[in-house]
Design an enzyme around this catalytic site. Structure first.
Site, PDB file in Angstrom:
ATOM      1  N   ASN A   1       0.842  -1.202   0.000  1.00 51.20           N
ATOM      2  CA  ASN A   1       0.000   0.000   0.000  1.00 51.20           C
ATOM      3  C   ASN A   1       0.875   1.250   0.000  1.00 51.20           C
ATOM      4  O   ASN A   1       1.948   1.283   0.620  1.00 51.20           O
ATOM      5  CB  ASN A   1      -1.010   0.006   1.151  1.00 51.20           C
TER       6      ASN A   1
ATOM      7  N   GLU B   1       0.258   5.210   0.633  1.00 55.75           N
ATOM      8  CA  GLU B   1      -0.712   6.227   1.066  1.00 55.75           C
ATOM      9  C   GLU B   1      -0.317   7.601   0.537  1.00 55.75           C
ATOM     10  O   GLU B   1       0.792   7.811   0.022  1.00 55.75           O
ATOM     11  CB  GLU B   1      -0.796   6.217   2.598  1.00 55.75           C
TER      12      GLU B   1
ATOM     13  N   CYS C   1      -4.097   0.543  -2.657  1.00 56.77           N
ATOM     14  CA  CYS C   1      -3.945  -0.667  -1.841  1.00 56.77           C
ATOM     15  C   CYS C   1      -2.824  -1.547  -2.392  1.00 56.77           C
ATOM     16  O   CYS C   1      -2.468  -1.478  -3.576  1.00 56.77           O
ATOM     17  CB  CYS C   1      -5.225  -1.489  -1.877  1.00 56.77           C
TER      18      CYS C   1
ATOM     19  N   GLU D   1      -2.917  -4.728  -3.042  1.00 55.86           N
ATOM     20  CA  GLU D   1      -3.347  -5.686  -4.070  1.00 55.86           C
ATOM     21  C   GLU D   1      -3.345  -5.036  -5.447  1.00 55.86           C
ATOM     22  O   GLU D   1      -2.888  -5.617  -6.434  1.00 55.86           O
ATOM     23  CB  GLU D   1      -4.766  -6.194  -3.758  1.00 55.86           C
TER      24      GLU D   1
ATOM     25  N   CYS E   1     -10.241  -5.213  -0.058  1.00 56.22           N
ATOM     26  CA  CYS E   1     -11.388  -4.309  -0.215  1.00 56.22           C
ATOM     27  C   CYS E   1     -12.118  -4.627  -1.521  1.00 56.22           C
ATOM     28  O   CYS E   1     -11.604  -5.330  -2.398  1.00 56.22           O
ATOM     29  CB  CYS E   1     -10.930  -2.852  -0.177  1.00 56.22           C
TER      30      CYS E   1
ATOM     31  N   CYS F   1     -10.335  -3.755  -4.853  1.00 59.10           N
ATOM     32  CA  CYS F   1      -9.251  -4.686  -5.206  1.00 59.10           C
ATOM     33  C   CYS F   1      -9.806  -6.020  -5.698  1.00 59.10           C
ATOM     34  O   CYS F   1      -9.235  -6.643  -6.594  1.00 59.10           O
ATOM     35  CB  CYS F   1      -8.319  -4.881  -4.015  1.00 59.10           C
TER      36      CYS F   1
END
Ligand code: THU
Length: 132
Positions: free
Chosen positions: A45, A47, A56, A58, A89, A92
């Protein structure tokens, strides 16, 4: 999936958590994809101070694989720094569905207990996914 393959993929995802850029949530996630040729591609990830721009682990792994023209994903491992197995999520799941059949194994483990991994499939995580 074979336990030895699962462990190998989980170790790669765990290593990827070390590269996570997560100064806001402090929640580090790593994803590892086993591609058709047997190569493993990882992501973490990343940010952003404008929180909604965060990507993310993935999706960062899928985009890294596709950028290398590795478009067939045989298995997915996700590891995160929290205490529970990190279920991906919804966004993803849909992105994974673009490159993985529903039968693709998805293995999940907390970083501190890789041996306690859970195994599911993309089809279980995203039934009746959007298709054109
Ligand atoms: N995150 C992932 O990397 N994968 C997911 O499937 C859900 C959330 C990241 C985004 C953010 O950096 C942190 O976890 C907390 O939401």
């Amino acid at each position: 999936m074979k336990t030895s393959d699962a462990r190998r993929l989980l170790r790669a995802a765990a290593a990827a958590t070390k590269n996570a850029y997560a100064p806001y949530s402090r929640f580090r996630v790593g994803a590892a994809l086993l591609t058709a040729g047997g190569e493993i591609v990882t992501g973490c990830n990343v940010e952003n101070v404008s929180y909604g721009l965060t990507i993310c682990a993935e999706r960062s792994a899928v985009f890294a694989a596709v950028a290398r023209r590795l478009r067939k994903i045989q298995a997915v491992a996700i590891v995160a720094s929290g205490p529970k197995p990190p279920y991906p999520c919804g966004a993803c799941r849909q992105v994974l569905a673009e490159f993985c059949p529903a039968s693709t194994p998805v293995i999940l483990a907390p970083l501190r207990r890789l041996a306690d991994f859970e195994e599911t499939t993309l089809g279980e995580l995203l039934p009746k996914s959007f298709k054109l």
